[in-house]
Motif scaffolding. Structure first.
Motif, PDB file in Angstrom:
ATOM      1  N   PHE A 136       0.793  -1.290   0.132  1.00  0.00           N
ATOM      2  CA  PHE A 136      -0.014  -0.070  -0.109  1.00  0.00           C
ATOM      3  C   PHE A 136       0.852   1.087   0.072  1.00  0.00           C
ATOM      4  CE2 PHE A 136      -2.484   3.304   2.403  1.00  0.00           C
ATOM      5  CZ  PHE A 136      -3.364   3.437   1.516  1.00  0.00           C
ATOM      6  N   LYS A 137       0.800   2.019  -1.029  1.00  0.00           N
ATOM      7  CA  LYS A 137       1.494   3.183  -1.092  1.00  0.00           C
ATOM      8  C   LYS A 137       1.028   4.449  -0.252  1.00  0.00           C
ATOM      9  CE  LYS A 137       3.229   1.775  -5.763  1.00  0.00           C
ATOM     10  NZ  LYS A 137       3.067   2.197  -7.211  1.00  0.00           N
ATOM     11  N   LEU A 178      -7.691  15.443  -3.013  1.00  0.00           N
ATOM     12  CA  LEU A 178      -8.767  14.329  -2.890  1.00  0.00           C
ATOM     13  C   LEU A 178      -8.688  13.331  -3.923  1.00  0.00           C
ATOM     14  CD1 LEU A 178     -11.434  16.685  -1.499  1.00  0.00           C
ATOM     15  CD2 LEU A 178     -10.082  15.266  -0.230  1.00  0.00           C
ATOM     16  N   TYR A 179      -8.663  13.903  -5.100  1.00  0.00           N
ATOM     17  CA  TYR A 179      -8.812  12.791  -6.368  1.00  0.00           C
ATOM     18  C   TYR A 179      -7.320  11.906  -6.368  1.00  0.00           C
ATOM     19  CZ  TYR A 179      -8.698  11.042 -11.162  1.00  0.00           C
ATOM     20  OH  TYR A 179      -8.986  10.214 -12.082  1.00  0.00           O
ATOM     21  N   ARG A 183      -7.664   7.825  -5.813  1.00  0.00           N
ATOM     22  CA  ARG A 183      -6.960   6.750  -7.009  1.00  0.00           C
ATOM     23  C   ARG A 183      -5.808   5.903  -6.239  1.00  0.00           C
ATOM     24  NH1 ARG A 183      -8.344   5.951 -12.105  1.00  0.00           N
ATOM     25  NH2 ARG A 183      -6.071   5.980 -12.676  1.00  0.00           N
ATOM     26  N   LEU A 184      -5.338   6.458  -5.178  1.00  0.00           N
ATOM     27  CA  LEU A 184      -4.105   5.763  -4.532  1.00  0.00           C
ATOM     28  C   LEU A 184      -4.818   4.559  -3.763  1.00  0.00           C
ATOM     29  CD1 LEU A 184      -1.480   8.298  -4.033  1.00  0.00           C
ATOM     30  CD2 LEU A 184      -1.461   6.398  -5.782  1.00  0.00           C
ATOM     31  N   THR A 185      -5.969   4.923  -3.312  1.00  0.00           N
ATOM     32  CA  THR A 185      -6.629   3.870  -2.278  1.00  0.00           C
ATOM     33  C   THR A 185      -7.859   2.908  -2.697  1.00  0.00           C
ATOM     34  OG1 THR A 185      -8.320   5.825  -1.653  1.00  0.00           O
ATOM     35  CG2 THR A 185      -6.456   5.632  -0.421  1.00  0.00           C
ATOM     36  N   ALA A 191     -14.264  10.509  -4.055  1.00  0.00           N
ATOM     37  CA  ALA A 191     -13.689  11.920  -4.526  1.00  0.00           C
ATOM     38  C   ALA A 191     -14.679  12.664  -5.418  1.00  0.00           C
ATOM     39  CB  ALA A 191     -12.273  11.880  -5.039  1.00  0.00           C
ATOM     40  N   LEU A 192     -14.958  12.305  -6.624  1.00  0.00           N
ATOM     41  CA  LEU A 192     -15.577  12.966  -7.529  1.00  0.00           C
ATOM     42  C   LEU A 192     -17.073  12.852  -7.239  1.00  0.00           C
ATOM     43  CD1 LEU A 192     -14.023  11.501 -10.678  1.00  0.00           C
ATOM     44  CD2 LEU A 192     -13.860  14.002  -9.854  1.00  0.00           C
ATOM     45  N   GLN A 193     -17.541  12.080  -6.455  1.00  0.00           N
ATOM     46  CA  GLN A 193     -19.173  11.883  -6.078  1.00  0.00           C
ATOM     47  C   GLN A 193     -19.518  12.592  -4.934  1.00  0.00           C
ATOM     48  OE1 GLN A 193     -20.620   7.825  -6.185  1.00  0.00           O
ATOM     49  NE2 GLN A 193     -19.161   7.151  -7.812  1.00  0.00           N
ATOM     50  N   TRP A 194     -18.690  12.513  -3.937  1.00  0.00           N
ATOM     51  CA  TRP A 194     -18.728  13.494  -2.876  1.00  0.00           C
ATOM     52  C   TRP A 194     -18.051  14.453  -2.171  1.00  0.00           C
ATOM     53  CZ3 TRP A 194     -23.920  11.947  -2.018  1.00  0.00           C
ATOM     54  CH2 TRP A 194     -24.353  10.824  -2.564  1.00  0.00           C
TER      55      TRP A 194
END
Length: 282
Positions: A136-137, A178-179, A183-185, A191-194
């Motif tokens: 996990f990065k 946030l984006y 993406r990393l998780t 992020a885009l929805q809420w």
């Protein structure tokens, strides 16, 4: 004349010369003391009265001991006694011009120190993530957060732009952050929805309060509103393109920002027109 009488006369002459030398030394010491007293009095008077200079180009009086004009950087001139008296009678003994270079040096040093600490922390987190938990990065998220925080800090400290520009940059960096985290998780789309529509709604609220507080310059936040409106439209476009599962908050965001912009254009009248011409030359 006998040798004894000659020696006595010589002795008396030497004594008289010695007395004269002592008197001369006393007079020299007294004159030196009086000179020092005068110099001290002059220095005290100079310290009591602030330095007064005049800029020949700006025609402005500078109540400071600087050598150049703070506006045009022209070499200052010292007025005569009559001019000095007129300046003091007109402006009084004002405070000296503030030395902002000292604060700038401290600010640059603080920014370099913060960058050094953040750089060491970023390298340490990348190394720990590489060898302790490579699956996990999380270190990328942490380093991105450091870059985000340092960029905002540098922009707020070094740039003299207004609140609208600084808040706009902060909102855009927050959206990008946030984006990236989404993406990393696992790219779940939260992020885009809420999250990002919530940030845009928060930006609308901040702009509304800033307009109420700064009513004389409320139209300067128009560009920030337009940027937030474009971001809202982009998110709704992703929803209609089928890339988002839920677009409720994005729709609300577009509606609120659109109504805000519409009210601004309707009630802004001439100020909005002038702001658009100044910003976009239309």
């Amino acid at each position: 004349m006998s040798h004894g009488r000659w020696c006595g006369m010589c002795h008396r002459d030497q004594r008289s010369m010695g007395l004269k030398n002592k008197n001369n030394e006393k007079e020299n010491k007294a004159s030196a003391k009086s000179g020092e007293t005068k110099e001290r009095a002059e220095l005290t008077q100079q310290d009591a009265e602030p330095a007064v200079k005049r800029c020949p180009q700006c025609r402005m009086a500078i109540l400071d001991a600087g050598e150049t004009c703070p506006l045009c950087h022209c070499v200052l001139e010292e007025p005569d006694e009559e001019g000095r008296a007129k300046i003091h009678a007109m402006y009084g003994n004002a405070s000296p011009y503030p030395d902002v270079r000292r604060k700038q040096r401290w600010a640059r040093f603080a920014l370099r120190l913060i960058f050094f600490i953040m750089f060491i922390a970023a390298v340490a987190m990348l190394v720990i993530n590489r060898y302790a938990n490579p699956g996990f990065k999380w270190s990328v998220i942490a380093v991105a957060g450091e870059i985000y925080a340092y960029s905002l800090l540098v922009y707020w400290v070094k740039h003299d732009s207004g609140f609208a520009m600084k808040i706009g940059l902060q909102l855009l960096l927050t959206i990008a952050m946030l984006y990236l985290i989404d993406r990393l998780t696992g790219d779940y789309g939260w992020a885009l929805q809420w999250a990002i529509p919530g940030v845009i709604l928060l930006g609308d609220l901040v702009v509304f309060f800033l307009m109420m507080l700064n009513r004389s310059r409320w139209h300067s936040y128009l560009v920030l509103l337009i940027v937030m409106g474009l971001c809202s439209v982009a998110i709704v476009g992703l929803y209609f393109a089928g890339l988002l599962k839920n677009g409720i908050l994005a729709m609300i965001c577009v509606a609120v920002t659109g109504l805000f912009l519409l009210a601004t254009f309707i009630f802004g009248d001439r100020k909005i027109t002038m702001e658009l011409k100044r910003r976009f030359h239309i």
